[in-house]
Design an enzyme around this catalytic site. Structure first.
Site, PDB file in Angstrom:
ATOM      1  N   GLU A 190       0.810  -1.219   0.000  1.00 49.34           N
ATOM      2  CA  GLU A 190       0.000   0.000   0.000  1.00 49.34           C
ATOM      3  C   GLU A 190       0.841   1.265   0.000  1.00 49.34           C
ATOM      4  O   GLU A 190       1.808   1.384   0.750  1.00 49.34           O
ATOM      5  CB  GLU A 190      -0.854   0.031   1.265  1.00 49.34           C
ATOM      6  N   ALA A 191       0.405   2.213  -0.803  1.00 50.78           N
ATOM      7  CA  ALA A 191       1.176   3.442  -0.979  1.00 50.78           C
ATOM      8  C   ALA A 191       1.403   4.186   0.341  1.00 50.78           C
ATOM      9  O   ALA A 191       2.526   4.591   0.631  1.00 50.78           O
ATOM     10  CB  ALA A 191       0.474   4.344  -1.969  1.00 50.78           C
TER      11      ALA A 191
END
Ligand SMILES: *[C@@H]1O[C@H](CO)[C@@H](O)[C@H](O)[C@H]1NC(C)=O
Ligand SMILES: *[C@@H]1O[C@H](CO)[C@@H](O)[C@H](O)[C@H]1NC(C)=O
Ligand SMILES: *[C@@H]1O[C@H](CO)[C@@H](O)[C@H](O)[C@H]1NC(C)=O
Length: 419
Positions: free
Chosen positions: A176-177
């Protein structure tokens, strides 16, 4: 005692004695046959002696184990403790949070950020994906553990690539960013703390770290055809040092280091960071339902640059149609005529047509005539793959946003300094 009478060692010994007996009573003058038999017996004797030694060792280990069991029932908690630690590790690998709770409850780990960070940093018996998951959690305590974990890394006098190698090997970055953003921010801060004066700011270190990770992929991923040279790497990183350029020597060293040896990441399943953030191109045959005339046409589809292109033949230079994916969504649908269907559509659509274009048979380029694009894949697996890839193409790319935000910050700071 109990082992000797049943041990295979006993019967092996008996056999050996029999052989020795034969040996002793052999006549002195030996025929060639007898000589070779004697050789044979000697050889077997050697093998038997080795076998006996092996059995003795086994026996000794068994005795130690039995003694260990006895002392533990006598009150020693060591064995039990080791067993609990092993269980805690197993639990951690399945569910990191539960694993930590278990270890804390059994008084095998103190619930402080330093102790938990140390436990993860040592990483003995821990799955690096699980470590990454734990460090990526947004909760207060996990954030503190992340900080303590990063602070355990020693980056003094390492260049940025060396430091990244060490860092990216200590756990597996989650996908996840936002999580990656936090982790890389912590990394950049730590690097700058250990190496003051190398970069003007943490943002510079952060942006360059990503440039290096991308370089790694460009240079080493066989799917990337366009391999940037040193010049391109240098020009890509112009102005990132608070408006100034980084020394070329420094960039050259980093470039050479990556070129000579790619980053290794734990549990490398081919899903490197590039996969997480850049939509890898995908191509293949799909059936497309016509907009006006509802017939299914087989088309060669290529997903790239946030657009879906379709061709009549794989060798065609010009696509028959282009569907920009901006503002579109994708969903699975059932179709009575074709299996494995999905659909591109405009969310909350009030009768608009999807913006797209296609080439008519006579060569005219016209606007597409689709409220939705319905597409059928050859297999359920391919349907899932296409949905996955198109989904990551249509979603706003969080990675670009993250980097863009940093670069903006750098340029804003630069402008403030130049009134
Ligand atoms: C670690 O965990 C991941 C995700 O659960 C799993 O895919 C991987 O195989 C595990 N690695 C090892 C070495 O057990
Ligand atoms: C670097 O590239 C190699 C080869 O493509 C890949 O296996 C590895 O996962 C990449 N590392 C990172 C951090 O992306
Ligand atoms: C996508 O939506 C934004 C905001 O509504 C709009 O400005 C933009 O023109 C749209 N793009 C396309 C290709 O429809």
């Amino acid at each position: 005692g109990m082992f000797q009478s049943e041990s295979p060692a006993a019967s092996v010994s008996a056999y050996l004695i029999l052989n020795l007996f034969l040996l002793l009573f052999l006549p002195v003058d030996l025929s060639p046959e007898e000589r070779s038999e004697l050789e044979d017996i000697r050889r077997r004797k050697g093998a038997l002696l080795q076998e006996i030694q092996r059995l003795r060792d086994e026996l000794r280990e068994a005795i130690i184990e039995v003694e260990g069991l006895e002392t533990s029932t006598e009150g020693s908690k060591t064995l039990q403790k080791n067993r609990h630690v092993a269980m805690g590790r197993k639990k951690f690998n399945m569910d990191p949070k539960k694993g930590i709770v278990f270890l804390v409850e059994n008084e095998l780990l103190r619930h402080t950020q330093e102790d938990v960070a140390q436990f993860l940093y040592k990483g003995e018996g821990l799955n690096k994906t699980a470590i990454g998951d734990y460090l990526g959690e947004r909760e207060d305590f996990n954030l503190k553990v992340l900080q303590a974990f990063v602070d355990l890394h020693e980056f003094t006098d390492l260049n940025l690539v060396q430091a990244l190698r060490q860092f990216l090997w200590s756990f597996r970055l989650p996908g996840e960013a936002q999580k990656i953003d936090r982790m890389m921010e912590a990394f950049a801060q730590r690097y700058c703390h250990c190496n003051p004066g190398v970069f003007q700011s943490t943002d510079t270190c952060y942006v360059l770290s990503f440039a290096i990770i991308m370089l790694n992929t460009s240079l080493h991923n066989p799917n990337v055809r366009d391999k940037p040279g040193l010049d391109r790497f240098i020009s890509m990183n112009r102005g990132i040092n608070e408006g100034g350029d980084l020394p070329e020597d420094l960039l050259r060293n980093l470039y050479d280091s990556i070129k000579n040896e790619p980053f290794k990441i734990p549990e490398d399943d081919g899903n490197d960071l590039t996969h997480t953030f850049f939509n890898p191109d995908r191509e293949g045959w799909l059936l497309k339902l016509g907009g006006r005339v509802k017939t299914w046409k087989r088309r060669w589809f290529i997903l790239t640059d946030n657009c879906l292109y379709y061709f009549e033949y794989t060798t065609d230079k010009e696509p028959r149609g282009i569907i920009p994916l901006e503002n579109l969504s994708i969903r699975e649908v059932e179709d009575p005529r074709k299996p494995n269907c999905f659909e591109l559509y405009i969310p909350n659509n009030r009768g608009q047509l999807i913006k797209a274009c296609k080439t008519e048979a006579d060569g005219r380029v016209v606007e597409g005539n689709h409220n939705v694009y319905r597409i059928s894949a050859p297999t359920p697996e391919e349907k899932d793959e296409w949905i996955h890839h198109i989904n990551s193409a249509v979603s706003v790319d969080p990675f670009y946003e993250m980097l863009a935000a940093r670069k903006k910050r750098i340029s804003l700071k630069k402008n403030e300094e130049q009134p």
